[in-house]
Design a protein around this motif. Structure first.
Motif, short mmCIF file in Angstrom:
data_model
loop_
_atom_site.label_atom_id
_atom_site.label_comp_id
_atom_site.label_asym_id
_atom_site.label_seq_id
_atom_site.Cartn_x
_atom_site.Cartn_y
_atom_site.Cartn_z
N ASP A 122 132.70 -28.23 26.53
CA ASP A 122 133.47 -27.41 25.61
C ASP A 122 133.30 -25.96 26.03
O ASP A 122 132.44 -25.64 26.85
CB ASP A 122 132.98 -27.58 24.16
N ILE A 123 134.11 -25.09 25.45
CA ILE A 123 133.98 -23.67 25.73
C ILE A 123 133.93 -22.89 24.43
O ILE A 123 134.44 -23.34 23.41
CB ILE A 123 135.12 -23.13 26.62
N LYS A 124 133.27 -21.75 24.46
CA LYS A 124 133.24 -20.85 23.31
C LYS A 124 134.02 -19.61 23.70
O LYS A 124 133.71 -18.96 24.71
CB LYS A 124 131.80 -20.49 22.96
N MET A 125 135.03 -19.31 22.92
CA MET A 125 135.90 -18.17 23.19
C MET A 125 135.51 -16.98 22.32
O MET A 125 135.09 -17.15 21.18
CB MET A 125 137.36 -18.53 22.89
N ALA A 126 135.66 -15.80 22.89
CA ALA A 126 135.47 -14.55 22.15
C ALA A 126 136.42 -13.53 22.76
O ALA A 126 136.48 -13.39 23.98
CB ALA A 126 134.04 -14.07 22.25
N ALA A 127 137.20 -12.86 21.92
CA ALA A 127 138.18 -11.87 22.38
C ALA A 127 139.13 -12.46 23.41
O ALA A 127 139.42 -11.86 24.44
CB ALA A 127 137.48 -10.63 22.92
N SER A 128 139.57 -13.69 23.15
CA SER A 128 140.52 -14.40 24.02
C SER A 128 139.99 -14.66 25.43
O SER A 128 140.76 -14.81 26.37
CB SER A 128 141.86 -13.67 24.08
N ARG A 129 138.69 -14.68 25.59
CA ARG A 129 138.07 -14.96 26.89
C ARG A 129 136.98 -16.01 26.70
O ARG A 129 136.39 -16.12 25.63
CB ARG A 129 137.44 -13.69 27.46
N VAL A 130 136.70 -16.74 27.76
CA VAL A 130 135.61 -17.70 27.72
C VAL A 130 134.29 -16.93 27.72
O VAL A 130 134.02 -16.14 28.62
CB VAL A 130 135.67 -18.67 28.92
N HIS A 131 133.53 -17.12 26.66
CA HIS A 131 132.27 -16.40 26.48
C HIS A 131 131.08 -17.25 26.95
O HIS A 131 130.15 -16.76 27.59
CB HIS A 131 132.11 -16.02 25.01
N LYS A 132 131.10 -18.54 26.61
CA LYS A 132 130.04 -19.48 26.99
C LYS A 132 130.67 -20.82 27.29
O LYS A 132 131.70 -21.19 26.72
CB LYS A 132 129.01 -19.64 25.88
#
Length: 112
Positions: A41-51
């Motif tokens: 899975d991915i964690k998004m922040a500010a429309s970018r992959v964060h983690k």
């Protein structure tokens, strides 16, 4: 608490069992641990992959019982890393009856 892949490997090694990624070396004696990538899975922040959040299966291959898997569960519990419940699959391996006890664990990786 979260753990990264390197932390997962060190945690598994701390159990005293031999540890392998995806497949054990030929003729490895039981019991041993194999960990394998399952999904991510991915964690998004500010429309970018964060983690990225990879999911790994951690298996103990043994001719013994579920008691041998308890040290792995205790290792995860000691550092507060959550896992799924323990599951098992019985099979034949080189004419021996072997059980694969396994859990799944999610790790957390920073994106560079």
């Amino acid at each position: 608490m979260s753990i990264n892949l390197e932390g997962l490997r060190k945690l598994l090694e701390s159990t005293g069992y031999p540890v392998f990624r995806d497949k054990a070396a030929s003729n490895t004696k039981y019991p041993y641990i194999v960990y394998s990538f399952v999904s991510e899975d991915i964690k998004m922040a500010a429309s970018r992959v964060h983690k990225t959040l990879p999911l790994y299966q951690v298996s103990l291959f043994t001719a013994g019982t579920e008691e041998e898997f308890r040290s792995i569960i205790h290792a995860f519990d000691n550092v507060r890393v959550p896992t799924t419940g323990v599951m098992a699959i019985i099979g034949d391996e080189n004419d021996d009856t072997v059980t694969n006890y396994f859990v799944q664990v999610r790790v957390v990786e920073d994106v560079s």
